[in-house]
Design an enzyme around this catalytic site. Sequence first.
Site, PDB file in Angstrom:
ATOM      1  N   ASP A  11      39.237  42.712  43.790  1.00  0.00           N
ATOM      2  CA  ASP A  11      40.468  42.579  43.023  1.00  0.00           C
ATOM      3  C   ASP A  11      40.921  43.922  42.456  1.00  0.00           C
ATOM      4  O   ASP A  11      40.097  44.758  42.069  1.00  0.00           O
ATOM      5  CB  ASP A  11      40.229  41.584  41.882  1.00  0.00           C
ATOM      6  CG  ASP A  11      41.466  41.347  41.047  1.00  0.00           C
ATOM      7  OD1 ASP A  11      42.459  40.838  41.600  1.00  0.00           O
ATOM      8  OD2 ASP A  11      41.456  41.688  39.847  1.00  0.00           O
ATOM      9  N   GLU A  23      42.388  44.141  47.712  1.00  0.00           N
ATOM     10  CA  GLU A  23      43.716  43.837  47.182  1.00  0.00           C
ATOM     11  C   GLU A  23      44.266  45.163  46.657  1.00  0.00           C
ATOM     12  O   GLU A  23      43.959  45.587  45.541  1.00  0.00           O
ATOM     13  CB  GLU A  23      43.643  42.798  46.059  1.00  0.00           C
ATOM     14  CG  GLU A  23      45.020  42.331  45.626  1.00  0.00           C
ATOM     15  CD  GLU A  23      45.213  42.255  44.121  1.00  0.00           C
ATOM     16  OE1 GLU A  23      46.273  41.775  43.689  1.00  0.00           O
ATOM     17  OE2 GLU A  23      44.322  42.682  43.373  1.00  0.00           O
TER      18      GLU A  23
END
Length: 664
Positions: free
Chosen positions: A322, A375
Site C-alpha cells: 500500500d 500501489e
Amino acid sequence: MQDAPSIFSDFDLYLFGQGTHYQIYEKMGAHPRTVNGIQGVNFALWAPNARAVSVIGDFNQWDRKATPMQLRHNDLGVWECFVPGLSIGTLYKYAICSRFNNYHVDKADPYGLSFELRPNNASVVANISDYTWQDADWVAQREQRQKLNSPISIYEVHLGSWRHIPERHQEGAVEEDRFMTYRELAVALADYVKKLGFTHIELLPITEYPFDGSWGYQVTGYYAPTSRFGPPEDFKYFVDYMHQQGIGVILDWVPSHFPKDGHALSYFDGTHLYEYSDSRKGEHTGWGTYVFDYGRSEVRNFLIGSALFWLSEYHIDGLRVDAVASMLYLDYMRPEGQWITNQYGGREHLEAVDFLRQFNEAVYKHVPGAITIAEESTSWPLVSRPTYVGGLGFSFKWNMGWMHDMLEYAHLDPIHRRYHHNNITFALMYAYSENFILPFSHDEVVHLKGSMLTKMPGDLWQRFANLRALYGFMWGHPGKKLLFMGGEFGQWHEWNYKESLDWHLLDAPSDPHHIQLQDFVRDLNTLYQREPAFSSRDYEGEGFSWIDCHDSDNSVISFMRRGHRDEETLIFISNFTPVPRYGYRVGVPHPGEYYEIINSDDLRYGGSGIINDQPMPSAPRFWQSCPHSILLTLPPLSTIVLKWRPGEQADVTNAATASQAPEE
C-alpha cells in the site's frame, strides 16, 4: 520466572543487526518452550533504549515488578526471559521503563502472533505451528498460475463488510448483523468467487488493527491476523480452503506508515525506535501516522520478516504494498519547508527505495512463485522491473492513471465523450513500461465518489449498459484485472465498511439488471481464462494492436489481442454512445469468418438484444491498416468480442452493399 539459556545464537544476532534475519519472528515475541522438562513461554523483545523491561499479564495480575526480563544482548538491546507454567491463550504486554525522562509505558508485542479483540489490545500467546495444510497441489502450481502470461483476475474484498450474518439475541430478541468468521467466509467466499470465475482474491489488510474505520490500513500487529473474525488457525483454514478451491490469496500489506496508538510501535522504548525522529521525515500529518525508519537495519528486518511471515507461515500468494508513492518521495503530502532533502538535495527517499528492493529480493529468493504488487500512483520508473536493472523489483504495478482516466470518461454524458477520446487511448502509450494491473478498487467507491453503477450516466438501462461496456473494454485491455466487491453486480450504494453488501439486489425479480451484470462478469472471466489472447502476451507489445483508435466522432474504439498463434486472435470493439451502428466496417487481420463470442448488449445481460448472430465473412478490402475487413452491427453502449476462424471470404462487392446503412 526461571533462568534459561537464550534462544538467540550469535549468528541470529548478527543477522538481525544486519537486517537480514528473515525468520526473526521465530525468535522474537512469545513462543511456547520447554526448559529442563518444564513447559512455559519464552519472551524476547528489541528495546535498546530501555532501562528495564518486564512481562506483565493476567498470569501476574499485571504487576510491573513480578516478571523482569534480562538484557541478554547489550549491543542490540534484546531482552529475554522464560516464564514457566504459562500456556496458549495467556494475555501479556511489556512494561518498559526508558533510559530517558523516566518514561514508563505498557506495550503490546511488536512480534505478537495474536491479539485481544478490540477495544482491548493485549497480546495473546499463540502457537501457529500445529495446523496441517492440505494445499500442496496449489503451492506446487502457484508459480505457473501467477506468471506474467497467466490469466489473473482479482476480486478485492473487505472481509468485515462482504457479507454479514443476522443474529438474534435472546434478551429482548434484538437483531443485529455480525461479522462472518474466517471459517464461514472461507466456504461462502470461495464458492462465490469460484462461481464468478475470478482467479484470486485480494484482502484489504487483515493484519491486526484497532480501528474499524481505517479498513485495516493502520496496523498495530504486523504478525497477527485480526481477531475480529477468529483465531490465527482459522485464518490458516481460510487460506487453505481457498487454495483447495483453486483460488489465490493476495494480502494488502502496509509498510508505509503505522498509527500513533500508545500501545503499539510509536515511541516504543522512550525513543523514536521504529519511526524517524524528525517529524519532517517521520510523520504523515495528513494521515496522523508515523513513517518507518527504513535506514535502520532492525526496522527493515521487522518489516521484511513480516512479509515473509505471511507468505511462508500463512501460505499467502502475494502482497500488495500500500501507498508506495508515499514511501518513494520525501515531500509526499508535505508543504514546502516541511520536508528534508536526501543527501544529494533531491526529493527521492533513498532509504525507502533500498528497503523496497531488499524486500522484493527477499520475497523472490525465499518464497518462489509469490508475487508483489505496488500501489504506486506516480511516474517513478521501473517499478515492476528487476532490481538488477535498477528497478524496484515488484511483479506488478496498479495502473492508477488508467483507472482515473477511464472513470472520468465513463462518467461523462455520451454526447461529450467524443471530446475526451484520449482518455481511453492514452494508457496504451505507456502500457508496456510496467507490468500493470487494471484496478477498479475500493478507493474509487468511497468518500462520496459513488458506486461503480452511480458513476455511470443516463437512465437505469443506460447505467447498466455503460458499466457492461466499461467492463468489457477493461477485460480486453492489456493488463491483469482487479474489481472491488459489489462492482460485479452493480451495487447502488457506495461502499460502507460498517455494512454488508446489498445482496438483496440479486433476489429482486422485478429488477434483474444486477444478476444480469453479475452474469456478464462471470462470462468475461470464463472467456478470460479460456482464450489465450486475453493474457498470454499481456506484457508484450506484439500482443496488442489498434484497429481504429481515431473514431472519436462515434466514440467507437477497436483493437486486436493476439496470442502466440493466429487462430487465437480476438477483435474487441466498444461503442460508448447509445447509438447503434449498422453496417459498421472494421478492419481484420486474416481472411475468413468472424463470429461473436460475447456481446454486452445481449438480452441475457440486460441489453437491447442487438447481436451479430451469424458469422461475418471478411472481404479483401483494405481498411484501418488491415488487409481485410468485415461489416457488422455495433450495438449501443456495448463491447463485443469477435474470434476468427479460417474460411471463405465474402465477395467484396456484395459485402460492401450488404447493409442499407452507410459504412462511414
